[in-house]
Design a protein around this motif. Structure first.
Motif, short mmCIF file in Angstrom:
data_model
loop_
_atom_site.label_atom_id
_atom_site.label_comp_id
_atom_site.label_asym_id
_atom_site.label_seq_id
_atom_site.Cartn_x
_atom_site.Cartn_y
_atom_site.Cartn_z
N LYS A 140 4.36 13.18 -8.44
CA LYS A 140 5.48 12.28 -9.59
C LYS A 140 4.87 12.23 -10.89
N THR A 141 3.68 11.91 -10.94
CA THR A 141 3.17 11.92 -12.52
C THR A 141 3.29 13.41 -13.13
N THR A 142 2.98 14.37 -12.25
CA THR A 142 2.88 15.82 -12.71
C THR A 142 4.30 15.99 -13.42
N PHE B 182 3.16 5.05 -19.59
CA PHE B 182 2.17 5.69 -18.69
C PHE B 182 1.66 4.97 -17.52
N GLN B 183 1.23 5.53 -16.59
CA GLN B 183 0.81 4.81 -15.20
C GLN B 183 -0.47 3.96 -15.55
N ASN B 184 -1.35 4.56 -16.59
CA ASN B 184 -2.50 3.47 -16.92
C ASN B 184 -2.38 2.96 -18.25
N MET C 271 9.33 6.21 -16.89
CA MET C 271 8.47 5.08 -16.56
C MET C 271 7.56 5.39 -15.34
N ASP C 272 6.30 5.32 -15.56
CA ASP C 272 5.48 5.76 -14.34
C ASP C 272 4.81 4.33 -13.80
N GLU C 273 5.39 4.01 -12.93
CA GLU C 273 4.98 2.60 -12.12
C GLU C 273 4.61 1.92 -13.13
MG LIG Z 1 0.91 9.03 -10.91
#
Ligand SMILES: [Mg+2]
Ligand SMILES: Nc1ncnc2c1ncn2[C@@H]1O[C@H](COP(=O)(O)OP(=O)(O)OP(=O)(O)O)[C@@H](O)[C@H]1O
Lengths: 308, 346
Positions: free
Chosen positions: B42-44, B81-83, B157-159
């Motif tokens: 997903k992030t990719t 970003f996720q983080n 939007m990543d989580e």
């Molecule tokens: Mg991810």
């Protein structure tokens, strides 16, 4: 609870507290012992000697109060000259070494094969003793035609130059040699903190339309500030105490143009008669100057440093 | 406003092909949710849209224009970003402002935007604080505000809500849906929470190991899954799938009618023993042992107890058939669909 029992509890508690106190002091004792033996005692000694007129053989020949300080600060001009030379040397070294270290670190940041070679190449001078480096450079810069620099000059049909024997270039040569020697080490320190910056932050900056330059000034540099600040202090204090390279390459000359403070102290302590007190006084003044600079650094820059 | 299209996109890290020959169109103005298990890519996928993790081969198009190798700054895309990836050395305000300054937005407008979006994410009181002094959820909201304030064509939007507490998460979820309705731009939202996906999406894209399992509205994903993976990913508890000779048959726990006997017009009627019983309030969830399989049942009927014998009845329209590879067999795919229904009866 009865009065007696209460008292017992309290005294037990007090005893335990006392024991904790004792253990903690026992733990720091070795460190304190060595601090006293190798730092505080010599310092006190230095201050004491600076109040006397004497030589290495007999340091306390005659008490003369603050006369040595008076001589250094108000009578002679060589101390001020020496302080000035050291100040110039330090300022240039700090700017050059910090600046170039950051540049090299940024350059070596990507994981390319060339970079691991470059890292080794840059780091190697740090492994060579400073005295050896000084000798190597003395040879490279030699005024004889065997010197590498002059050989190169001659190859281009230019006249040779007495690099270390001319006032205009002697200081530059010492700066060059010390920069060359230390850059790899500092670049490596900066490189390690560069690599600890998460890549996503740079990616976010790219999405935020930041140019490479802006990313460097607004993100990379602030992220490096704790290391840069630490290096600023260590390089400043280190450079103020430069000795071996100067001792070998120029011995303070030509004239007084590379007479750094430590060389000055060394000469007064061991090469002249009855001036150990003066050397000690200069040593004390060096300490005070370093203390002031460090305090100034903390006072003016620490607010700008970003600690995680 | 923008439509994103992937054409035969492959992404490999070294020899590890994470995504292979992917074709996908993300519709303009829709709230698209990418769901899938951890590590499915997903992030990719988001990073390829943003331009910070370019595709190994294939094309990414935005409104028909090839953006495969376009500079991220020129894409008019914002990403959470996720983080978080917020700038740790900048204050909350500077974080939100950085992109605006880079794009030379005038000062008054910047101030106005910052104020507006700080309000939206509830960080007005923290504008001068450094991220290091804020909680995980507050940092996540900085990242949200920083992306929102760009008012991009495509919003990735990543989580973005993963670190918020349940109450704040529901509030932010509503806020995002409202924001999408207001802005009408393309939202691409990654989550691995199927409830969040069902609640927010116009379109769900369900991924598994870099492949798209199904791309459809939440209703279709729920009612008409293309394969066993989709059927079992969506729904709590997931769809029951049992062997049917060489094929498989599935039915949702909430579509099972419990009774003491086989009911009329129910082709599927099998007996089992209640293993566990969980009272959920209006519904009761049973775990029933049926031969070698355990079947989950969710029903308003709370009259059965531990070790009771029950008959599970399922209507023909609530049965889903899959072939051995897990692909759906629909009426029309095969000439003998009624044969399948009959075989279920046993
Ligand atoms: Mg991810
Ligand atoms: N930089 C990288 N180098 C090598 N492999 C990578 C890299 N980034 C991702 N991968 C691999 O690609 C696959 C997909 O990763 P990705 O981050 O897209 O997963 P994800 O769906 O976002 O998972 P999660 O829900 O856990 O965030 C994973 O197997 C991961 O190991």
């Amino acid at each position: 609870m009865s009065d007696v029992a209460m008292k017992q509890v309290f005294s037990q508690r007090r005893r335990r507290k006392y024991r904790n106190w004792l253990v903690s002091y026992a733990m720091v004792m070795p460190a304190i012992f060595f601090l006293i033996l190798f730092t505080l005692y010599p310092m006190a000694n230095l201050i004491q000697i600076s109040l006397f007129r004497g030589s290495a053989a007999n340091a306390y020949k005659s008490y003369i109060g603050l006369k040595n300080y008076e001589q250094l600060l108000f009578v002679r001009t060589d101390f001020w000259n020496s302080l000035k030379q050291t100040g110039i040397y330090t300022a240039v070294i700090v700017l050059l070494v910090l600046g170039l270290s950051v540049v090299f670190a940024v350059w070596m940041q990507d994981n390319r094969k060339l970079n691991s070679i470059a890292q080794t190449v840059f780091f190697t001078p740090h492994l060579v003793a400073s005295i050896s480096c000084a000798f190597i450079f003395q040879w490279l810069l030699s005024k004889e035609s065997s010197g590498l620099f002059n050989t190169v000059l001659r190859a281009f049909g230019l006249p040779s130059w007495n690099w270390l024997g001319e006032t205009s270039t002697a200081m530059g040569c010492i700066i060059f040699m010390n920069t060359w020697k230390s850059i790899g080490y500092y670049a490596l320190i900066i490189l390690s903190s560069l690599k600890s910056i998460p890549l996503e932050i740079y990616e976010a900056a790219r999405l935020d339309s930041s140019t490479k330059m802006r990313t460097f000034w607004k993100i990379t540099l602030p992220m490096l500030s704790p290391q840069l600040f630490m290096l600023l202090i260590t390089i400043t204090t280190g450079s103020f105490k430069v000795f071996d390279s100067v001792r070998i390459m120029t011995e303070g000359g030509p004239g007084n143009s590379t007479q750094m403070l430590c060389l000055y102290i060394y000469e007064y302590a061991f090469k002249r008669n009855n001036s150990l007190g003066m050397a000690s006084a200069a040593g004390v003044l060096l300490m005070v100057v370093l203390l002031l600079i460090t305090l100034l650094d903390f006072g003016s820059l620490e607010k700008k440093v970003h600690y995680q | 406003m923008a439509e994103i299209e992937f054409k035969k996109v492959t992404k490999a890290f070294g020899s590890n092909k994470v995504i292979e020959d992917l074709d996908l169109t993300i519709q303009d103005g829709k709230f698209t949710v990418l769901v899938g298990a951890s590590g499915c890519g997903k992030t990719t996928l988001l990073r390829m849209i943003a331009g910070i993790g370019p595709a190994t081969s294939g094309q990414v198009l935005m409104d028909g224009k090839d953006i495969t190798d376009l500079d991220p700054a020129k894409r008019d895309i914002a990403m959470v970003f996720q983080n978080y990836a917020i700038y740790p050395t900048m204050s909350v305000k500077e974080n939100i402002e950085f992109g605006l300054k880079n794009r030379k937005v005038p000062k008054e407008e910047r101030e106005k935007l910052i104020k507006e979006y700080a309000e939206v994410v509830g960080l007005s009181a923290y504008l001068d604080r450094k991220p290091g002094t804020l909680s995980g959820g507050q940092r996540q909201r900085i990242a949200l505000a920083r992306a929102m304030v760009k008012r991009p064509k495509v919003f990735l939007m990543d989580e973005p809500l993963s670190n918020l507490d349940a109450k704040l998460r529901v509030a932010m979820r509503t806020e995002l849906i409202e924001m999408h309705n207001r802005m009408q731009t393309t939202f691409i939202y990654v989550t691995h929470d199927q409830v969040e996906a069902m609640a927010m999406a116009d379109v769900i894209v369900l991924m598994d190991k870099g492949k798209i399992m199904q791309e459809a509205s939440p209703e279709v994903i729920y009612r008409d899954p293309n394969n066993v993976y989709t059927a079992q990913f969506i729904g709590t508890p997931p769809m029951n799938v049992i062997a049917l000779d060489d094929d498989k048959v599935g039915f949702r726990p909430e579509k099972i009618v419990l009774a003491d006997r086989k009911l009329d017009n129910m082709p599927f009627a099998r007996e089992g023993v209640v293993l566990t019983r969980e009272m959920l309030g209006s519904e009761t969830q049973y775990k029933v042992q049926m031969g070698a399989d355990t079947i989950m049942v969710k029903t308003p009927n709370d009259s059965y107890k531990y070790e009771d014998k029950v008959v599970m009845n399922v209507a023909a329209e609530d049965l889903y058939f899959f072939d051995a590879a897990g692909e759906r067999i629909r009426r029309g795919d095969v000439s003998n669909y009624d044969e399948y229904v009959r075989r279920v009866g046993g």
